[in-house]
Design an enzyme around this catalytic site. Structure first.
Site, PDB file in Angstrom:
ATOM      1  N   LEU A  13      37.220  39.488  47.198  1.00  0.00           N
ATOM      2  CA  LEU A  13      36.647  38.223  46.731  1.00  0.00           C
ATOM      3  C   LEU A  13      37.715  37.416  45.998  1.00  0.00           C
ATOM      4  CD1 LEU A  13      32.999  38.904  45.524  1.00  0.00           C
ATOM      5  CD2 LEU A  13      33.768  37.342  47.294  1.00  0.00           C
ATOM      6  N   HIS A  14      38.778  37.126  46.700  1.00  0.00           N
ATOM      7  CA  HIS A  14      39.858  36.329  46.135  1.00  0.00           C
ATOM      8  C   HIS A  14      40.059  35.089  46.981  1.00  0.00           C
ATOM      9  CE1 HIS A  14      40.894  39.394  43.256  1.00  0.00           C
ATOM     10  NE2 HIS A  14      40.763  40.276  44.220  1.00  0.00           N
TER      11      HIS A  14
END
Length: 84
Positions: A13-14
């Protein structure tokens, strides 16, 4: 509704996946929270999502309170399992 999902998307989740996650959360009228690494944040907060440090292999708990909870969870399940 609540569901635990293990991230299989190599990017975790970057950056782009986090932005897409927040975009999808904001499209829902539901209240959505995400828990990972002993932190719970509002799914509609980009900074909050990034602070989770959720990477490949991290298990996140997504809790959705609203009429579209099933759809929201399905959408996030797909996003977190997308490959690159």
């Amino acid at each position: 509704m609540r569901e635990e999902i293990t991230i299989t998307n190599p990017a975790g989740l970057h950056a782009r996946p986090a932005a897409e996650f927040v975009k999808r959360a904001k499209a829902s009228a539901s209240n959505i929270s995400v828990t990972a690494n002993d932190k719970t944040v509002n799914a509609k907060s980009m900074l909050g999502i990034l602070k989770l440090g959720a990477t490949l292999g991290t298990t996140v708990t997504i809790e959705v309170d609203g009429d579209d909870a099933g759809e929201v969870l399905e959408d996030f399940r797909e996003l977190l399992s997308e490959e690159g």
